[in-house]
Structures are given as structure tokens and as C-alpha cells.
Design an enzyme around this catalytic site. Structure first.
Site, short mmCIF file in Angstrom:
data_model
loop_
_atom_site.label_atom_id
_atom_site.label_comp_id
_atom_site.label_asym_id
_atom_site.label_seq_id
_atom_site.Cartn_x
_atom_site.Cartn_y
_atom_site.Cartn_z
N ASP A 48 -0.45 7.18 -1.70
CA ASP A 48 -0.61 7.81 -3.01
C ASP A 48 0.37 8.98 -3.15
OD1 ASP A 48 -2.67 6.10 -3.69
OD2 ASP A 48 -4.24 7.47 -3.04
N TYR A 76 -4.92 9.10 9.96
CA TYR A 76 -4.77 10.10 8.89
C TYR A 76 -5.40 11.43 9.31
CZ TYR A 76 -4.05 6.03 5.80
OH TYR A 76 -3.58 4.88 5.22
N ASP A 90 -10.03 12.38 -5.68
CA ASP A 90 -9.01 13.29 -5.13
C ASP A 90 -8.61 14.26 -6.24
OD1 ASP A 90 -7.36 11.83 -6.83
OD2 ASP A 90 -6.12 10.98 -5.24
N ARG A 182 -9.86 8.31 0.25
CA ARG A 182 -10.54 8.94 -0.91
C ARG A 182 -11.97 8.44 -1.02
NH1 ARG A 182 -8.07 7.08 -5.79
NH2 ARG A 182 -6.86 5.53 -4.66
#
Length: 241
Positions: A48, A76, A90, A182
């Protein structure tokens, strides 16, 4: 480096860039350097715009390896804001609801994170590229239309709590392809009896590629600008005049 036959570049995608932006920059640098009009360039795993980190870019015949590369385990580092939700899960959208957080302790977070380890079901975000009736979900969501997505089975190998604060947590997540961090933030907030959304995300590993192996977009462009120009015998593509 033979970018026509196929090369793999590991890029540290900047904040605010789409994955397409990074691919476009690499393709542009290559077509200018090689003096050609077209070159196949693709990426193994979308990030993203609000995320940074490892993005694998393939050129030429190496694009045939995209499915193989993007199937690798992902790692992550995520910062999750507690006590508030957003429609996109988000910072793309504004806060739409707030919740109490006084009851949330480090021990409670540790217990909740453990519950997400292993094979789980996850409903993707409405603001995602998943298709519903042939249309990207995010297009319907941004148009204010209701989007119903089905749960997906995925695997969370590890979740480690790195930092705890009453307002946010920072976690390291090792997971399978198709995991939406997310959506994980949303689900963690709900499991804590509150709300949550993702406030920062950095992908630190894809398969065997780690963030330390990656070049900035500018470094990649500099490498390309200085690579010797070679045309394989099989290449019969269109060149610039």
C-alpha cells in the site's frame, strides 16, 4: 546485469508511493538506459502507499518468477493505534469511532496476540484490491457502497510485541501470502475489547530477501544508469531511433 533476459531488483519502497510508481520508475530508467521502447517489468507483492519496505521488482523473463517470489513468507513491523477505528483500517481514511483503552494491559495484548498465531480466518478490508462481482472492492468502498467480503484462510507464523503504550503497540508479524496487516490491526482491536487501526507499516522480508538487501529507488536508478548496455542475440524488440 542483463535486464532484457531477466534480472531481479530488491527495492525499499518509499512512503507515499504505490507499487506501480516504483515499477514505473524502474522501467523508465531501464528503457532510457537500454534505448528501447518497451520492457516487461513487474513486482512480486503489492505494498500500500502508506507502507514502506521490501518490494521485489522483476524484469524481462524474470517476470515469470513473480508467482513463485510473492508466495514467500512475509515479515512486517506494524504500529497499531489503539482506541480508534477508520473505515480503511489505516490512515487512508478519517477516524470514524473511538473506544476506551484504560483496560488494555501489556499482558492482555500478549494474550490476544497469541490467539492470532497459527491458521486463522481473516476478512479482507473493504478498501482492498479484492474483487466482488468483478469489481475491485476499494472502488465500491470509496463510492460509499457496502462491500461484503468472504473470510480467507491464512497462516500467522509469529507475532511478537515489540513496544507497548496505552495509545499504541508495535508488533513484528511473520505471515503467509495474502495477509492484510490492516485487517489484523482491526481484529486485534476487537479482541482487546476496543478498536484499532494501522498507523505505520514496514515490510522487512519477503522470502529470503530482507530489507538490508534492498536498494532505495534512487540507488536502483543509479545502478541502472551505469550498467553496460547489452542486447542478447535473441532480442528483436523495438529500439529507439
Amino acid at each position: 546485469m542483463d535486464f532484457l533476459s531477466g534480472e531481479i531488483l530488491c527495492i525499499d519502497k518509499p512512503l507515499g508511493w504505490t507499487s506501480f510508481d516504483a515499477v514505473k520508475r524502474v522501467r523508465g530508467a531501464l528503457t532510457r538506459r537500454l534505448g528501447i521502447r518497451k520492457l516487461k517489468v513487474g513486482h512480486a507483492g503489492t505494498l500500500d502507499p502508506l507502507a514502506t519496505g521490501v518490494m521485489i521488482v522483476c524484469t524481462g523473463r524474470a517476470t515469470k518468477r513473480i508467482d513463485e517470489l510473492q508466495a514467500g513468507i512475509k515479515e512486517y513491523i506494524a504500529t497499531i493505534a489503539l482506541g480508534a477505528t477508520t473505515p480503511s483500517f489505516d490512515l487512508e481514511t478519517e477516524i470514524d469511532a473511538t473506544y476506551p483503552t484504560a483496560h488494555i494491559t501489556r499482558e492482555a495484548v500478549d494474550n490476544v496476540l497469541r490467539s492470532f498465531t497459527g491458521t486463522i480466518q481473516q476478512v479482507p478490508p473493504a478498501y482492498s484490491a479484492c474483487k466482488v462481482d468483478g469489481r475491485r472492492a476499494y472502488k465500491s468502498a470509496r463510492a460509499g457502497q457496502a462491500v461484503e467480503l468472504k473470510p480467507r484462510t491464512l497462516v500467522i507464523d509469529e507475532i511478537e510485541l515489540l513496544d507497548f503504550d496505552p495509545a499504541s503497540i508495535r508488533v513484528r508479524v511473520v505471515c503467509s501470502k495474502g495477509t492484510y496487516i490492516r485487517a489484523l490491526a482491526r481484529d486485534i482491536g476487537q479482541a482487546l475489547g476496543s478498536g484499532a487501526h494501522l498507523s505505520a507499516l514496514r515490510r522487512t522480508r519477503v522470502g529470503n530477501v530482507r530489507i538490508d538487501d534492498c536498494l532505495s529507488v534512487q540507488q536502483a536508478a543509479d545502478v541502472i544508469a551505469n550498467v553496460p548496455v547489452e542486447y542478447p542475440e535473441w532480442y528483436d524488440g523495438e529500439r529507439k531511433a
